[in-house]
Scaffold this motif. Structure first.
Motif, PDB file in Angstrom:
ATOM      1  N   ASP A  89       0.858  -1.176   0.000  1.00  0.00           N
ATOM      2  CA  ASP A  89       0.000   0.000   0.000  1.00  0.00           C
ATOM      3  C   ASP A  89       0.896   1.228   0.000  1.00  0.00           C
ATOM      4  N   ASP A 206      -4.269  -4.745   0.808  1.00  0.00           N
ATOM      5  CA  ASP A 206      -3.894  -3.377   1.143  1.00  0.00           C
ATOM      6  C   ASP A 206      -4.421  -3.052   2.536  1.00  0.00           C
ATOM      7  N   SER A 208      -6.900  -1.374   3.694  1.00  0.00           N
ATOM      8  CA  SER A 208      -8.323  -1.509   3.984  1.00  0.00           C
ATOM      9  C   SER A 208      -8.713  -2.982   4.146  1.00  0.00           C
ATOM     10  N   ASP A 209      -8.004  -3.876   3.440  1.00  0.00           N
ATOM     11  CA  ASP A 209      -8.287  -5.303   3.622  1.00  0.00           C
ATOM     12  C   ASP A 209      -8.000  -5.737   5.055  1.00  0.00           C
ATOM     13  N   ASP A 211      -8.357  -3.664   7.679  1.00  0.00           N
ATOM     14  CA  ASP A 211      -9.060  -2.729   8.570  1.00  0.00           C
ATOM     15  C   ASP A 211      -8.111  -1.745   9.243  1.00  0.00           C
ATOM     16  N   ASP A 213      -6.009   2.099   9.096  1.00  0.00           N
ATOM     17  CA  ASP A 213      -6.044   3.437   8.501  1.00  0.00           C
ATOM     18  C   ASP A 213      -4.633   3.895   8.176  1.00  0.00           C
TER      19      ASP A 213
END
Ligand SMILES: Cc1cc2nc3c(=O)[nH]c(=O)nc-3n(C[C@H](O)[C@H](O)[C@H](O)COP(=O)(O)OP(=O)(O)OC[C@H]3O[C@@H](n4cnc5c(N)ncnc54)[C@H](O)[C@@H]3O)c2cc1C
Ligand SMILES: Nc1ncnc2c1ncn2[C@@H]1O[C@H](COP(=O)(O)O)[C@@H](O)[C@H]1O
Lengths: 261, 320
Positions: A89, A206, A208-209, A211, A213
């Motif tokens: 990411d 990434d 978001s996968d 959870d 930030d």
């Protein structure tokens, strides 16, 4: 019941190349070619040996790193690991070791595990603390810096050659272990292994996968800041003499001049 | 003045030198408070006081010896939460780094490992580190929480600065993870009678050129004449000629002595990583092209079996 093993491997700049810093004082990952950290080959090796001893086992190799880090995963797959997970990411740029441990702990939980195997230290940062941090985050025992280990009956046992003593350790699974370069030579990938690796599953995740930030990781989430990086001045060339019988005398004179004798 | 926690590394109450270096560095940041875990606090306290500890927080429990790392983290966390110190300093051993890392995570703090120097800065301590096999020197700062910093041996010379060093009991509550990893047995390393490798002022190391376990006697003889510690390259260790605990380099010990003598060592990058910051470097190697010669203050191109024993005799003669 299958034994689930996750091996954490890092993609690092080649130590024999020109390593340096980028303008933002993070490790310059363009300056030198990257590769699977040699010390993590020992981790892959031990994971494969444990899997071979187990009735049924699955070895997943996990890395967090830039796009090219898949090279490290392919190498581990060609050694014999079953599948790979790559956390990638743009927001990860500049993550410190505490952030890395957060990301890897989430990824390890995502994969599912009985045993996490790490190397003793990465060959670039070389802190040697990620395995302990991972154990703290996962809330499982850390059985680290092992020169020898075995897994049987739901337990991991191993030998840790510490600074002051040699210790025999034992913990119940699930656990995080790390292995040293004394644990046993890593195997070379066979031609068959290299071919097979191309077809093995490689999952990319990434933030978001997982959870997470962006603010928790990267330079923004880092709790340390590098303020300066200076190249160490090359040592000034010393005096070199060829021994033709008087070498020791000349050396002794040098040591005396510097007040060592 | 703010207090600075210093984790004490000791063997049965005998304080190891890196802790005295830490106390010396800690005084640049505030008043050192020593955290002593295990048996022997009363033996250690006078030494800790001599080097500046205003207080010694002591705790003894079987957990410290019977389980790996975590009980010590629990104790240090208790001390850090009670004191809100300006920083926590821990010696950079393998265990010290693991303790420091877990502590930093629990405190929500930043972590710096392997500092080689420490100064007070406007916004907290500034740590100097030596990275990429000592090719670069960096300065860093912890930007969040109580700075937790591990410091390498030989980063400062211990200077006495007598303080009270009052021993106080530290109550420790062990968490659920404390007993996770049992230490089933422990065999202390046999004493060699020589200085500790990482603490020695002089190190004499042998490599593949030594060509056999029995030949290490040549290296040991020079070391003993100089009062030095003995080191080895990985090639010598892997060949079984010398114990791994003496390996110098990336995966062995980092040394930074006043004088480092490399005999029969080529000077691979991984070896350099462990010795490049030595003040004076000397090499004996029969290959004039060996990369170790790029680092040396003085080099002798020659056979170590001629040069090293002759040097030993010279040293003995000069020392009388
Ligand atoms: C991940 C990784 C980690 C590593 N970690 C370490 C580490 O921690 N420490 C370490 O040391 N290495 C480490 N290495 C290994 C390192 O790359 C080198 O292989 C090793 O340092 C070589 O040891 P050496 O210099 O003794 O042997 P060689 O490179 O074989 O050199 C031997 C030297 O002895 C000289 N010689 C031979 N006979 C004589 C004689 N009679 N008189 C004088 N000179 C003689 C030769 O000219 C030669 O220069 C690591 C490697 C990797 C990949
Ligand atoms: N980015 C990463 N991805 C996967 N594993 C890592 C990463 N960084 C560190 N590790 C693992 O943690 C070990 C110790 O790393 P370190 O604490 O950075 O020296 C390495 O040998 C790897 O097994």
């Amino acid at each position: 019941m299958s034994l689930k093993i996750v091996v954490c491997v890092k993609y690092v700049p080649d130590a024999t190349g020109d390593r340096g810093f980028a303008e933002d004082l993070t490790v310059d990952r363009e300056a030198a070619d990257g590769l699977l950290s040699e010390l993590d080959e020992y981790a892959v090796e031990q994971a494969l040996r444990i899997a071979e001893e187990a009735e049924e086992a699955e070895v997943t190799v996990l890395t967090m790193g830039p796009e090219d880090a898949t090279d490290a995963l392919r190498k581990a797959l060609s050694m014999g690991a079953d599948k790979a997970v790559h956390v990638e990411d743009d927001d990860l740029h500049g993550t410190d070791v505490l952030g890395t441990s957060l990301v890897l702990s989430k990824a390890v939980e995502h994969v599912g595990y009985d045993l996490v195997v790490c190397g003793m230290a990465s060959t670039d940062g070389g802190m040697g603390v990620l395995p302990a941090l991972l154990a703290e985050r996962l809330g499982v025992p850390q059985v680290t810096l092992l020169s020898e280990l075995s897994v049987a009956g739901g337990k991991v046992t191993g030998r840790r050659d510490g600074d002051a003593a040699t210790e025999h350790l034992e913990a119940a699974l699930p656990a995080v272990v790390s292995v040293t370069d004394q644990s046993g030579e890593a195997r070379y990938p066979s031609f068959k292994g290299i071919m097979a690796a191309k077809k093995k599953p490689l999952e990319t995740l990434d933030l978001s996968d997982l959870d997470l930030d962006a603010g928790q990781v990267g330079q923004e989430g880092a709790r340390t800041a590098v303020e300066s990086a200076t190249e160490r001045p090359a040592r000034t060339a010393g005096e070199i003499v060829t021994d033709e019988g008087e070498g020791a005398k000349a050396l002794a004179a040098f040591l005396a001049e510097r007040k060592f004798i | 003045m703010a207090e600075v926690l210093v984790y004490v590394d000791h063997v049965d109450g005998s304080v190891r030198k890196p802790t005295l270096e830490l106390l010396t560095l800690a005084r640049r940041l505030g008043d050192p408070v020593a955290v002593f875990l295990g048996a022997g606090a009363d033996t250690a306290a006078p030494t800790l006081a001599e080097y500046g500890a205003v207080r010694v927080l002591a705790a003894d429990a079987p957990e410290f010896a019977d389980y790996l790392v975590v009980p010590k983290v629990d104790a240090l966390q208790g001390a850090a939460e009670a004191l809100s110190p300006a920083a926590v300093l821990v010696p950079s051993s393998a265990e010290g780094k693991e303790i420091a890392a877990r502590l930093a995570l629990r405190l929500g703090s930043g972590l710096i490992t392997d500092a080689v120097d420490l100064e007070a800065g406007e916004s907290g301590p500034v740590a100097t580190q030596s990275v990429f096999a000592a090719a670069y020197t960096t300065t860093s700062r912890v930007t969040e929480g109580t700075p937790v910093i591990t410091v390498k041996p030989n980063s400062a010379s211990p200077e006495p600065a007598p303080a009270a060093g009052t021993v106080e009991q530290l109550t420790v509550e062990f968490g659920p993870l404390a007993t996770g990893t049992a230490v089933v047995s422990r065999s202390p390393r046999e004493a060699t009678g020589r200085p500790e490798l990482t603490e020695a002022a002089i190190v004499v190391s042998g490599g593949r050129g030594v060509n056999g376990a029995e030949n290490f006697a040549v290296i040991e003889a020079l070391a003993d004449a100089l009062g030095a510690a003995v080191g080895a390259s990985r090639a010598a260790v892997d060949a079984g000629w010398y114990p791994h605990s003496h390996q110098v380099g990336q995966t062995g010990k980092t040394v930074s002595p006043q004088l480092y003598i490399a005999a029969g060592i080529s000077g691979a990058i991984q070896h350099r990583a462990g010795m490049q910051t030595s003040k004076t470097i000397v090499a004996v190697n029969k290959d004039a092209e060996a990369p170790i010669f790029e680092l040396v203050d003085y080099g002798v191109v020659g056979d170590l079996f001629d040069v090293v024993p002759a040097l030993t005799e010279e040293v003995k003669a000069r020392k009388g």
